[in-house]
Design an enzyme around this catalytic site. Sequence first.
Site, short mmCIF file in Angstrom:
data_model
loop_
_atom_site.label_atom_id
_atom_site.label_comp_id
_atom_site.label_asym_id
_atom_site.label_seq_id
_atom_site.Cartn_x
_atom_site.Cartn_y
_atom_site.Cartn_z
N ALA A 1 0.86 -1.19 0.00
CA ALA A 1 0.00 0.00 0.00
C ALA A 1 0.90 1.25 0.00
CB ALA A 1 -0.88 -0.03 1.24
N GLN B 1 1.58 3.59 2.14
CA GLN B 1 2.44 3.75 3.32
C GLN B 1 2.94 2.36 3.77
OE1 GLN B 1 3.85 6.05 5.24
NE2 GLN B 1 3.04 7.83 4.16
N SER B 2 3.50 1.60 2.85
CA SER B 2 3.85 0.21 3.16
C SER B 2 5.12 0.11 4.01
CB SER B 2 4.04 -0.57 1.86
OG SER B 2 4.60 -1.83 2.13
N ASN B 3 4.98 -0.46 5.22
CA ASN B 3 6.16 -0.77 6.02
C ASN B 3 6.98 -1.86 5.34
OD1 ASN B 3 5.38 0.85 8.34
ND2 ASN B 3 3.78 -0.69 8.70
N CYS C 1 7.36 -2.53 2.14
CA CYS C 1 8.21 -2.01 1.05
C CYS C 1 9.44 -1.31 1.63
CB CYS C 1 7.41 -1.03 0.18
SG CYS C 1 6.23 -1.85 -0.93
#
Length: 346
Positions: free
Chosen positions: A80, A82-84, A86
């Site tokens: 998403a 705000q992907s942690n 990634c």
Amino acid sequence: MDLSRFPRRRYTSFATPIEFLPNFTRALAASCPDGAAPRIWIKRDDMLGLFPGGNKTRKLEFLVADALAQGADTLVTCGAPQSNHCRITLAAAVKEGLKCRFVIEERVPNSYDPNASGNNFMFRLLGVEAITVVPGGSNMAAEMQKVAEQVQGEGRKAYIIPGGGSNAIGGLGYVACAQELQQQLFDEGIAIDRVVVGSGSSGTHGGMVAGFLGNNIRIPITGIGVSRDPADQAPLVLKEAQAVLDLLGVKLQVKPEDVQCVGGFWQPKYSVPNARMVEAVQMLARTEGIPLDPVYTGKIMAGLIGMARQGAFRKDENVLFLHTGGLPSLHAYEKEVLGDGKGLPA
Ligand SMILES: *Cc1c(COP(=O)(O)O)cnc(C)c1O
């Protein structure tokens, strides 16, 4: 369960601490009917290695080792806006001298802003090579395959990591966590009656279920959904746990009763703030000085608080909350998290 047959990189040089939360326990009891509340402990997987670490760090120890064993020079993954996951994958890539590309799924239309704070800021700071943004509901596996082919076209070799790092290999990270936890409880003389974890892409919950079954740890695990209610979430977790056991060659069948999921705390939508999340984030920050995040751990802790108020735990039962990280996204929701929760969905 023998994890030593699998290649692994080490990104954390210690067991994440288990801490009792006396002030939080007192505040929770004061807000429960009859003051009857469980005793709350926390396992600090928010202190795992990488930038800053979280549950994805454990999965990536096995996934990145597999990528390196296959001779990959580029990691491709998705998440998403705000992907942690990634961000931590990118941090692992940087550390290993690999390149990293993302496919970002805009589950909320127009929510990806490359100049946003939080994880988006970190994508740029850490030097992501390329980001492809696709609409919500896209076939993420196919989109990542396209990116991998572009990488191949440049004479390089890509390694695709699924969303959240949740496949059988990634799940090994939470088998390792189960073993670490078992050893810690023994060494420190702590008796835990229940473990509460977040349940999203399911590698954490599924890996823990596999690790508890395979190591004969008879502590029930409650998985609190961050994007699905139990009817949709439990089958995913069961499938993940079984895939992990199969990969390990453990001849056990995961049964539906091994997978306990709780819903109702993530609504109205994945990643969209609600008032209970705000209460949970403020409560832990202001009683113990420990930050949660708005997308995952805030809603998971809201679930634990809600269950305690509904009488789901025995008084003085020892409940261990797994803190899975996510600190950077707190900065992308500062206004909501500092507010009084009024005007947000319940
Ligand atoms: C990804 C994530 C989770 C959910 O874990 P899954 O393994 O995807 O179920 C929980 N907390 C944080 C902070 C996360 O980034």
